[in-house]
Design a protein around this motif. Structure first.
Motif, PDB file in Angstrom:
ATOM      1  N   ARG A 176      -0.728  -3.127  -5.631  1.00  7.78           N
ATOM      2  CA  ARG A 176      -0.618  -3.068  -4.164  1.00  7.78           C
ATOM      3  C   ARG A 176       0.221  -4.205  -3.602  1.00  7.78           C
ATOM      4  N   ASP A 202      -6.372   3.347  -7.711  1.00  9.30           N
ATOM      5  CA  ASP A 202      -7.244   2.988  -6.581  1.00  9.30           C
ATOM      6  C   ASP A 202      -8.564   3.746  -6.581  1.00  9.30           C
ATOM      7  N   HIS A 231      -9.330  -3.083 -11.817  1.00  6.13           N
ATOM      8  CA  HIS A 231      -9.369  -3.574 -10.441  1.00  6.13           C
ATOM      9  C   HIS A 231      -8.220  -4.564 -10.190  1.00  6.13           C
ATOM     10  N   LEU A 273     -10.826   0.743  -7.185  1.00  8.33           N
ATOM     11  CA  LEU A 273     -10.951   0.049  -5.889  1.00  8.33           C
ATOM     12  C   LEU A 273     -11.971   0.738  -4.991  1.00  8.33           C
ATOM     13  N   THR A 274     -11.816   2.054  -4.860  1.00 11.83           N
ATOM     14  CA  THR A 274     -12.697   2.798  -3.959  1.00 11.83           C
ATOM     15  C   THR A 274     -14.075   3.016  -4.589  1.00 11.83           C
ATOM     16  N   ALA A 308      -4.882  -2.676 -10.091  1.00  7.39           N
ATOM     17  CA  ALA A 308      -4.683  -1.971  -8.823  1.00  7.39           C
ATOM     18  C   ALA A 308      -4.319  -2.943  -7.704  1.00  7.39           C
TER      19      ALA A 308
END
Lengths: 154, 154
Positions: A52, A68, A45, A72-73, A48
């Motif tokens: 970004r 991601d 996490h 993240l998702t 990522a």
């Protein structure tokens, strides 16, 4: 003042590096506490989120957009196959090296310019939404998860 | 640049305020995870650390030195009597208000001066040990414990 902000980033990222890159494979797959995220998830996490920052700060394209969907998702423990520890170690190191090189390339005036997620119109109204705010915010984001990571059983 | 640093402090302290001052009495006395610190301990700990920032930044004497023995020196669950929630709410609010007023009173040059825990000799060698570094560090310290606090059962 930038020295202080980048210095705090380095300090906090260094602590995260020691904790995650220094953890055993077994510990990486341990939950922080029963039912909570695993260390490996926090690490992915953070990687990522740091990745970004590269386009967000105008420092170049992302290096690992594939992270991601996993970190993240999706919540932890819903994706069957995670990157290997070797791949994650390499992604984490590469992203942080790219960021540090980028930080050094920015002038003080550029730190106070808008970041890529704010339009010129919004920035005219909200001039605090600059690159420096991203740096400070993401440093605190790492500290937030570092506080959780130290709770994982040794 | 100071606006960004003080803005991040306000954001993070505001989140902590919402979490701790908004928690039920029952939740405050709940452990983050089995065997870990309780929320009330984190809250008192943050209050004591923020209180110590007043003399550290040259903003005045401490308001609540009595918190150290309970929330800094002693581990959680070793002191029989903790301050009441009302007293802790009041101490937390008072300390943070005093800090914010103090932050506003400092000029940019003063933010780059040494803090009270570093000697003039050491500061000559290590000019990064200034007031701003304390502000950034303590903001991250709050984020660190905030990351833990959100893990406490609701």
């Amino acid at each position: 003042m930038l020295t202080a902000a980048i210095g705090t980033w380095k300090l906090v990222t260094g602590r995260a590096d020691k904790l995650f890159a220094g953890a055993s494979e077994e510990r990486l797959y341990t939950e922080l506490a029963p039912g909570k995220n695993r260390l490996i998830y926090l690490w992915g996490h953070l990687t990522a989120v740091h990745d970004r920052m590269l386009p967000l700060l105008g420092l170049g394209p992302r290096l690992h957009p594939e992270l991601d969907a996993i970190f993240l998702t999706a919540p932890d423990k819903t994706v069957a196959e995670l990157p290997s520890t070797a791949d994650l170690t390499s992604a984490w190191a590469g992203v942080n090296a790219a960021l540090l090189a980028g930080f050094d390339s920015l002038t003080p005036a550029q730190w106070l310019e808008r970041h890529a997620d704010v339009s010129p119109e919004d920035f005219a109204r909200e001039p605090h939404r600059n690159r420096l705010a991203i740096l400070l915010n993401r440093t605190n984001h790492t500290s937030f998860h570092l506080g959780q990571a130290v709770l994982a059983p040794k």
